[in-house]
Design a protein around this motif. Structure first.
Motif, mmCIF file in Angstrom:
data_model
loop_
_atom_site.group_PDB
_atom_site.id
_atom_site.type_symbol
_atom_site.label_atom_id
_atom_site.label_comp_id
_atom_site.label_asym_id
_atom_site.label_seq_id
_atom_site.Cartn_x
_atom_site.Cartn_y
_atom_site.Cartn_z
ATOM 1 N N LEU A 161 0.785 -1.279 0.000
ATOM 2 C CA LEU A 161 -0.112 -0.008 0.019
ATOM 3 C C LEU A 161 0.918 1.203 -0.054
ATOM 4 C CD1 LEU A 161 -2.949 -1.174 2.436
ATOM 5 C CD2 LEU A 161 -2.834 -1.017 0.111
ATOM 6 N N GLY A 162 1.871 1.460 0.692
ATOM 7 C CA GLY A 162 2.826 2.496 0.934
ATOM 8 C C GLY A 162 3.412 2.640 -0.332
ATOM 9 N N LYS A 163 3.436 1.736 -1.283
ATOM 10 C CA LYS A 163 4.218 1.666 -2.527
ATOM 11 C C LYS A 163 3.120 1.885 -3.763
ATOM 12 C CE LYS A 163 8.463 -0.607 -1.078
ATOM 13 N NZ LYS A 163 9.456 0.039 -1.957
ATOM 14 N N SER A 164 1.852 2.168 -3.367
ATOM 15 C CA SER A 164 0.932 2.288 -4.519
ATOM 16 C C SER A 164 0.095 3.437 -4.692
ATOM 17 C CB SER A 164 0.030 0.811 -4.676
ATOM 18 O OG SER A 164 0.850 -0.074 -4.679
ATOM 19 N N TYR A 165 0.639 4.573 -3.931
ATOM 20 C CA TYR A 165 -0.041 5.911 -4.114
ATOM 21 C C TYR A 165 -0.276 6.196 -5.866
ATOM 22 C CZ TYR A 165 0.145 6.964 0.848
ATOM 23 O OH TYR A 165 -0.217 7.061 2.420
ATOM 24 N N PRO A 166 -1.164 6.890 -6.269
ATOM 25 C CA PRO A 166 -1.122 7.294 -7.458
ATOM 26 C C PRO A 166 0.049 8.068 -7.892
ATOM 27 C CG PRO A 166 -3.255 8.070 -6.353
ATOM 28 C CD PRO A 166 -2.321 7.499 -5.496
ATOM 29 N N GLY A 167 0.699 7.562 -9.087
ATOM 30 C CA GLY A 167 2.080 7.965 -9.529
ATOM 31 C C GLY A 167 3.245 7.445 -8.960
ATOM 32 N N PHE A 168 3.058 6.405 -7.917
ATOM 33 C CA PHE A 168 4.260 5.956 -7.214
ATOM 34 C C PHE A 168 4.928 4.839 -8.244
ATOM 35 C CE2 PHE A 168 4.407 7.010 -2.585
ATOM 36 C CZ PHE A 168 4.201 8.191 -2.888
ATOM 37 N N GLY A 169 4.402 4.461 -9.421
ATOM 38 C CA GLY A 169 5.088 3.414 -10.223
ATOM 39 C C GLY A 169 5.702 4.050 -11.680
ATOM 40 N N PRO A 170 6.219 5.044 -11.590
ATOM 41 C CA PRO A 170 6.756 5.511 -12.856
ATOM 42 C C PRO A 170 7.638 4.418 -13.756
ATOM 43 C CG PRO A 170 7.401 6.975 -11.226
ATOM 44 C CD PRO A 170 6.960 5.663 -10.713
ATOM 45 N N VAL A 171 7.250 4.388 -14.955
ATOM 46 C CA VAL A 171 7.677 3.582 -15.864
ATOM 47 C C VAL A 171 7.929 4.180 -17.358
ATOM 48 C CG1 VAL A 171 7.183 1.341 -14.704
ATOM 49 C CG2 VAL A 171 5.556 2.166 -16.453
ATOM 50 N N GLY A 172 9.075 3.500 -17.997
ATOM 51 C CA GLY A 172 8.978 4.245 -19.241
ATOM 52 C C GLY A 172 10.845 4.479 -19.842
ATOM 53 N N PRO A 173 10.869 5.049 -20.676
ATOM 54 C CA PRO A 173 10.086 5.692 -21.529
ATOM 55 C C PRO A 173 9.340 4.835 -22.588
ATOM 56 C CG PRO A 173 12.202 6.376 -22.348
ATOM 57 C CD PRO A 173 12.186 5.621 -20.934
ATOM 58 N N ALA A 174 10.097 3.621 -22.659
ATOM 59 C CA ALA A 174 9.488 2.478 -23.867
ATOM 60 C C ALA A 174 9.850 1.205 -23.297
ATOM 61 C CB ALA A 174 10.308 2.943 -25.036
ATOM 62 N N LEU A 175 9.307 0.406 -24.075
ATOM 63 C CA LEU A 175 9.857 -0.969 -23.889
ATOM 64 C C LEU A 175 10.911 -1.462 -24.889
ATOM 65 C CD1 LEU A 175 6.087 -2.857 -24.011
ATOM 66 C CD2 LEU A 175 7.347 -1.886 -22.115
#
Length: 273
Positions: A161-175
């Motif tokens: 839960l403490g790692k799942s606030y909105p925006g807490f999983g930035p990923v990218g810029p590409a696969l």
């Protein structure tokens, strides 16, 4: 091949710009991944694009796995013994954000954790370690942002839960397909906060490399196309510094992995969160 999501569309990123992926591939890029790679080799029609419009490159992963204490220096700075098996938790999909966004800081102490993210492209269960790379079709950059008070509350602590606030999983810029990187087992990671390097290591120093993580997780769960595995963070996180250091409004966090890409994020805190 560098595949991204741009303003709701699946695109191929090239040095000349973005190319729209044909509809036959765009709905489910993993279903015909090899055909998509063949198309990408000769694709034309690149156009300029705004990096701020890039979205998470996987639109809706069904499972997001993350690994704690997977670099020895980070394990030591956290005050733990080296784990004997991978320590796996989850992040929830609503935490994902793109590679160039502003993240809202909730109350508490928000920390950075740069991570290489493995992207599953084929359904897999009980994968032998020697074949652990086979379900992985791409890599991307990730940040496992963590609010430390809620993460560490309770005995035992629970992470998700403490790692799942909105925006807490930035990923990218590409696969980034595996053939785009010289050695997917040895990539340079650098995290900078306001121009200062706060994390630096190489993925070769993981305690449990990606093939071992895939084998371990797939003993329990069926891995699905589009699943993400956050593979752990190096030393240098804020809550283990003396004095401790956490993200504040207007900070700029740069997350870079050699051969894979770079993300830039800023932060703000509402007056009445």
């Amino acid at each position: 091949m560098r595949l991204a999501r741009l303003a709701g569309r699946t695109v191929l990123l090239t040095p000349d710009g973005a190319i729209d992926v044909p509809a036959a591939f765009a709905a489910d890029p993993f279903a015909r991944w090899d055909d998509l790679r063949l198309w990408s080799a000769a694709a034309t029609g690149a156009r300029p694009y705004d990096e701020a419009e890039l979205e998470p490159p996987v639109a809706a992963p069904r499972q997001i796995f993350a690994v704690a204490l997977n670099y020895r220096p980070h394990t030591a700075e956290a005050g733990y013994a080296e784990p004997e098996v991978p320590l796996v938790f989850t992040k929830f999909a609503t935490c994902l954000t793109g590679p160039h966004t502003t993240v809202t800081l909730p109350p508490g102490h928000v920390d950075w954790e740069l991570e290489l993210v493995a992207v599953i492209g084929r359904e897999a269960h009980r994968v032998p370690e020697e074949k652990g790379w086979e379900p992985v079709v791409a890599l991307t950059v990730g940040q496992d942002l963590s609010e430390r008070i809620s993460q560490l509350a309770g005995r035992p602590a629970q992470f998700s839960l403490g790692k799942s606030y909105p925006g807490f999983g930035p990923v990218g810029p590409a696969l980034v397909s595996l053939d785009e990187v010289d050695d997917p087992d040895d990539l340079e990671l650098t995290c900078e906060l306001n121009g200062e390097t706060v994390q630096h290591d190489r993925t070769a120093n993981m305690i449990f490399p990606i093939p071992e993580l895939v084998a371990h997780i797939s003993r329990f769960c069926t891995l699905l196309p589009g699943d993400l595995i956050f593979t752990g963070t190096p030393a240098g996180v804020g809550n283990r510094r003396v004095p401790q250091r956490f993200l504040t409004p207007d900070d700029e966090l740069v997350s870079r992995i050699g051969g894979v890409g770079e993300m830039r994020h800023r932060f703000w805190r509402p007056r009445n969160p």
